[in-house]
Design a protein around this motif. Structure first.
Motif, mmCIF file in Angstrom:
data_model
loop_
_atom_site.group_PDB
_atom_site.id
_atom_site.type_symbol
_atom_site.label_atom_id
_atom_site.label_comp_id
_atom_site.label_asym_id
_atom_site.label_seq_id
_atom_site.Cartn_x
_atom_site.Cartn_y
_atom_site.Cartn_z
ATOM 1 N N ARG A 37 0.841 -1.206 0.000
ATOM 2 C CA ARG A 37 0.000 0.000 0.000
ATOM 3 C C ARG A 37 0.871 1.249 0.000
ATOM 4 N NH1 ARG A 37 -4.715 -1.409 4.410
ATOM 5 N NH2 ARG A 37 -5.592 -3.142 3.228
ATOM 6 N N ALA A 38 1.957 1.207 0.745
ATOM 7 C CA ALA A 38 2.859 2.361 0.818
ATOM 8 C C ALA A 38 3.481 2.648 -0.545
ATOM 9 C CB ALA A 38 3.942 2.120 1.861
ATOM 10 N N THR A 75 2.255 1.858 -3.504
ATOM 11 C CA THR A 75 1.192 2.344 -4.382
ATOM 12 C C THR A 75 0.861 3.798 -4.069
ATOM 13 O OG1 THR A 75 0.307 0.107 -4.574
ATOM 14 C CG2 THR A 75 -1.170 1.920 -5.161
ATOM 15 N N ALA A 76 0.770 4.128 -2.796
ATOM 16 C CA ALA A 76 0.487 5.515 -2.404
ATOM 17 C C ALA A 76 1.605 6.444 -2.861
ATOM 18 C CB ALA A 76 0.308 5.597 -0.888
ATOM 19 N N LEU A 77 2.844 5.994 -2.750
ATOM 20 C CA LEU A 77 3.977 6.817 -3.178
ATOM 21 C C LEU A 77 3.959 7.034 -4.690
ATOM 22 C CD1 LEU A 77 6.479 8.380 -2.367
ATOM 23 C CD2 LEU A 77 7.766 6.230 -2.491
ATOM 24 N N LEU A 132 1.283 7.086 -6.601
ATOM 25 C CA LEU A 132 0.205 8.046 -6.860
ATOM 26 C C LEU A 132 0.608 9.457 -6.461
ATOM 27 C CD1 LEU A 132 -2.881 5.937 -5.755
ATOM 28 C CD2 LEU A 132 -2.242 6.600 -8.086
ATOM 29 N N TYR A 133 1.286 9.588 -5.338
ATOM 30 C CA TYR A 133 1.757 10.899 -4.896
ATOM 31 C C TYR A 133 2.710 11.504 -5.934
ATOM 32 C CZ TYR A 133 4.258 14.493 -2.367
ATOM 33 O OH TYR A 133 4.824 15.685 -2.005
#
Length: 103
Positions: free
Chosen positions: A86-87, A89-91, A93-94
């Motif tokens: 998840r981390a 993927t979030a990075l 997207l960021y």
């Protein structure tokens, strides 16, 4: 059967499923699809395990790397067989939103 109807990790029928975990090449492939027209990618980097990246994902991985959306680990590996966290993927997207000046 897995979570949320996933038969295997990742994306089924070309569509992401809520709760399914994707492999790293899949995570590189989907964000870059609509991103190509918005920015001009820099020269992509290379990974010490780039020969393990599937042919269908190679272009997207190179683009995402060149754009700075993804990076190798501390050993210079992409690890295409690893699941994206998840981390991670979030990075991704960021970084994508940052490149588009949305944040």
């Amino acid at each position: 059967m897995g979570r949320a109807g996933c038969k295997s990790p990742g994306i089924q029928d070309g569509r992401p499923r809520p709760g399914c975990r994707g492999l790293r090449p899949q995570g590189s492939h989907h964000p870059c699809g609509g991103f190509r027209a918005a920015v001009n990618p820099a020269q992509p980097g290379t990974y010490n395990d780039s020969g393990k990246i599937s042919a269908w994902a190679q272009e997207a991985v190179n683009e995402a790397t060149g754009l700075g959306i993804i990076q190798g680990d501390e050993d210079g590996a992409f690890k295409p067989d690893a699941l994206s966290t998840r981390a991670e993927t979030a990075l991704m997207l960021y970084r994508m939103l940052d490149k588009l000046s949305f944040i």
